[in-house]
Design an enzyme around this catalytic site. Sequence first.
Site, short mmCIF file in Angstrom:
data_model
loop_
_atom_site.label_atom_id
_atom_site.label_comp_id
_atom_site.label_asym_id
_atom_site.label_seq_id
_atom_site.Cartn_x
_atom_site.Cartn_y
_atom_site.Cartn_z
N HIS A 1 0.84 -1.20 0.00
CA HIS A 1 0.00 0.00 0.00
C HIS A 1 0.87 1.24 0.00
O HIS A 1 2.10 1.17 -0.03
CB HIS A 1 -1.02 -0.03 1.13
CG HIS A 1 -0.45 -0.01 2.52
ND1 HIS A 1 0.28 1.03 3.02
CD2 HIS A 1 -0.53 -0.93 3.52
CE1 HIS A 1 0.63 0.77 4.26
NE2 HIS A 1 0.16 -0.42 4.59
N HIS B 1 4.03 1.59 2.22
CA HIS B 1 5.28 0.95 1.78
C HIS B 1 5.90 1.76 0.64
O HIS B 1 7.11 2.00 0.61
CB HIS B 1 5.02 -0.48 1.28
CG HIS B 1 4.26 -1.31 2.25
ND1 HIS B 1 3.02 -1.82 1.98
CD2 HIS B 1 4.55 -1.69 3.51
CE1 HIS B 1 2.58 -2.49 3.02
NE2 HIS B 1 3.49 -2.43 3.97
N CYS C 1 1.73 -10.97 19.89
CA CYS C 1 0.86 -10.48 18.82
C CYS C 1 1.43 -10.96 17.49
O CYS C 1 2.56 -10.62 17.14
CB CYS C 1 0.78 -8.95 18.82
SG CYS C 1 -0.03 -8.33 17.31
N CYS D 1 2.31 -8.16 14.91
CA CYS D 1 3.61 -7.50 15.09
C CYS D 1 4.75 -8.52 15.08
O CYS D 1 5.91 -8.13 15.01
CB CYS D 1 3.70 -6.79 16.44
SG CYS D 1 2.50 -5.51 16.68
N CYS E 1 -3.50 -5.33 21.37
CA CYS E 1 -2.27 -4.82 20.75
C CYS E 1 -2.46 -3.34 20.37
O CYS E 1 -3.44 -3.01 19.69
CB CYS E 1 -1.93 -5.63 19.51
SG CYS E 1 -0.71 -4.82 18.47
N HIS F 1 -2.46 -3.15 16.38
CA HIS F 1 -3.41 -3.90 15.56
C HIS F 1 -4.81 -3.97 16.16
O HIS F 1 -5.76 -4.38 15.47
CB HIS F 1 -2.90 -5.33 15.32
CG HIS F 1 -1.67 -5.37 14.47
ND1 HIS F 1 -0.41 -5.33 14.99
CD2 HIS F 1 -1.54 -5.38 13.12
CE1 HIS F 1 0.47 -5.34 13.99
NE2 HIS F 1 -0.20 -5.37 12.86
N LYS G 1 -3.32 5.61 11.46
CA LYS G 1 -2.23 5.10 10.63
C LYS G 1 -2.81 4.17 9.57
O LYS G 1 -3.64 3.32 9.88
CB LYS G 1 -1.25 4.33 11.51
CG LYS G 1 -0.11 3.73 10.71
CD LYS G 1 0.65 2.69 11.51
CE LYS G 1 1.64 1.95 10.61
NZ LYS G 1 2.07 0.68 11.17
N LYS H 1 -2.38 -2.37 6.66
CA LYS H 1 -3.09 -3.47 6.05
C LYS H 1 -4.07 -4.07 7.04
O LYS H 1 -5.20 -4.39 6.69
CB LYS H 1 -2.08 -4.56 5.64
CG LYS H 1 -1.26 -4.17 4.44
CD LYS H 1 -0.24 -5.22 4.09
CE LYS H 1 0.92 -5.28 5.06
NZ LYS H 1 2.13 -5.87 4.50
N1 MSP Z 1 8.73 -6.79 7.98
C1 MSP Z 1 8.84 -5.74 8.93
C2 MSP Z 1 10.12 -4.96 8.75
C3 MSP Z 1 11.38 -5.75 8.83
S1 MSP Z 1 12.77 -4.76 8.51
C4 MSP Z 1 14.04 -5.71 8.92
C5 MSP Z 1 7.66 -4.80 8.78
N2 MSP Z 1 7.03 -4.81 7.61
S2 MSP Z 1 5.79 -3.88 7.21
O1 MSP Z 1 5.29 -4.40 5.95
O2 MSP Z 1 4.87 -3.78 8.26
O3 MSP Z 1 6.43 -2.49 6.89
C6 MSP Z 1 6.59 -1.50 7.89
C7 MSP Z 1 7.18 -0.28 7.24
O4 MSP Z 1 6.37 0.11 6.11
C8 MSP Z 1 7.20 0.94 8.12
O5 MSP Z 1 8.29 0.97 9.00
C9 MSP Z 1 7.29 2.03 7.06
O6 MSP Z 1 8.56 2.04 6.50
C10 MSP Z 1 6.30 1.52 6.02
N3 MSP Z 1 4.93 1.90 6.33
C11 MSP Z 1 3.87 1.06 6.48
N4 MSP Z 1 2.76 1.80 6.73
C12 MSP Z 1 3.06 3.09 6.75
C13 MSP Z 1 2.35 4.26 7.00
N5 MSP Z 1 1.04 4.28 7.19
N6 MSP Z 1 3.04 5.42 7.06
C14 MSP Z 1 4.39 5.46 6.90
N7 MSP Z 1 5.08 4.38 6.66
C15 MSP Z 1 4.46 3.19 6.47
O7 MSP Z 1 7.40 -4.07 9.70
#
Ligand code: MSP
Length: 509
Positions: free
Chosen positions: A18, A21, A126, A129, A143, A146, A295, A298
């Site tokens: 989304h 990312h 969780c 997370c 959590c 979530h 925030k 997903k």
């Molecule tokens: N897989 C772990 C990260 C492992 S790194 C060794 C993870 N993945 S995640 O798919 O949840 O991605 C989290 C990251 O996605 C956040 O730290 C950020 O970089 C980005 N974001 C996800 N949602 C976001 C927002 N709503 N706003 C800003 N960044 C976002 O955690």
Amino acid sequence: MQLTFLTTPIYYVNAQPHLGHAYTTIAADVYARHMRQRGEDVFFLTGTDEHGDKNARVAAELGLTPQAFVDRNSANFLRMTEDVRATQDFFIRTTDEGHMTFVQDFLQTLKDNGHVYEGTYEGLYCTGCEAFYKEEELKDGLCPDHGTKPEWLQESNWFFRLSAFQEPLLAHYDANPDFVSPQSRFNEARAFIAGGLEDVSLSRASIDWGVPLPWAPDQTCYVWFDALLNYASSLTYARPGEDLTARYWPPRWQLLAKDILKFHAVIWPAMLMGANRSLPQRLMIHGYLTVRDTKMSKSLGNVLDPFAVIERYGVDALRYYLLRDVRFGSDGGISYDAVHERYHAELANDLGNLVNRVTAMIERYRDGIVPNAACDPTIASAIEASREAVATHIHELELTEALDAAWLVVRDLNRFVEEQAPWTLAKNPARAAELDVVLYTLADGTRAAAILLAAVLPESAPRILTALGAPDDVDWEHAAPNLLAAGAVVAPAGPLFPHIEESLGGDVV
Ligand code: MSP
């Protein structure tokens, strides 16, 4: 030449990519492209985090093997990076064999160095997370991220002696006051460490979908240890037959959002210390993109679709919008309507119209040939000031400020057209030399603006250069005045940012 190793988090593949990312990936890409413009040797890493219970569970629900499931979803993330025009040098997957071997070797090193022991873990877990929580960290028993109820887990597994790294970590923080940016996140991480660290389990007995511990193959590596190690493993096998570690380690910047601050600012540096490796130079903790003050995530289902934005407005509009509308580093609300508005007000009106006007006037008044003149000194110094400011801000990952600084040139040029009124000068043949200066200044300034903006607008910048008859070369040296060759032939293109009738509407898909 400077070496720049730069990373994004590796994303969970349990659902679709989304805008959140895309955000981190675009931000890192802007930095990577800018550094390449300046001739630096860049290695930009992104990828997917594929082990852990979360994926195994979703795969089972879909009747797929975990591998088939992660293959499919990782491909969606790779497509996302391509669609946002990210220029990663490697897309890592934690199911890569090279990564898994590295994880095993690294864990063995931690164990050989005396940082690993066997114990029993009990606690609230969780799955969203992939992390344990303490009772007091929950929000009404749920959590905090979530809103789901954690499960009680008890198992015997292997622990990493995180507590032993409290003092070395504090010493590192104190010696490196810019280790974590912004300052508020530095303070938060440091306070967490100062509050005392508990050992963390580095394995799971009940989860098969992971990297087996080399000394106890009935257990798999805790997905966070596995995932964090991507930043180091990648360099060992990204280029077959070549280990890039000596060239690029340690990372210059690691980008992430605050949801995963503790893992990156506490556990990750401790793991590296435990293996006697140098630590990343800087971590950039940017804010959350929010939709109606929540925030985007997903799990919460309130996500904006980057593909829909790209399809309607083009990729440059998405990149521009994300860096412009939310100050990089802070939280900020986003919406489809805001994309629509900025697209028209700024990209189409400020920049697109400028390019069209400049090329149309050169066609009309000078038969399409850039006249021989010098750039107006006020505009020339605006370009020089912007060049300095953009570079300084990008160096600190102040991406919104960098974009603002580049945009000043666009604004100055628009003001310059209105003030100089070339259409009036054109009526008086005695003022031909003045008109030459005005037209040259507009064309040369717009060319320089395209180079200043090239890292953010990778599709439009080359189109602008071509329209102005300039070489399609965004070398940073060219972000300077008076470099457009007199005699260049303009080639007006269609509108860069055509009018779009309807917004994608509302703010949630
Ligand atoms: N897989 C772990 C990260 C492992 S790194 C060794 C993870 N993945 S995640 O798919 O949840 O991605 C989290 C990251 O996605 C956040 O730290 C950020 O970089 C980005 N974001 C996800 N949602 C976001 C927002 N709503 N706003 C800003 N960044 C976002 O955690």
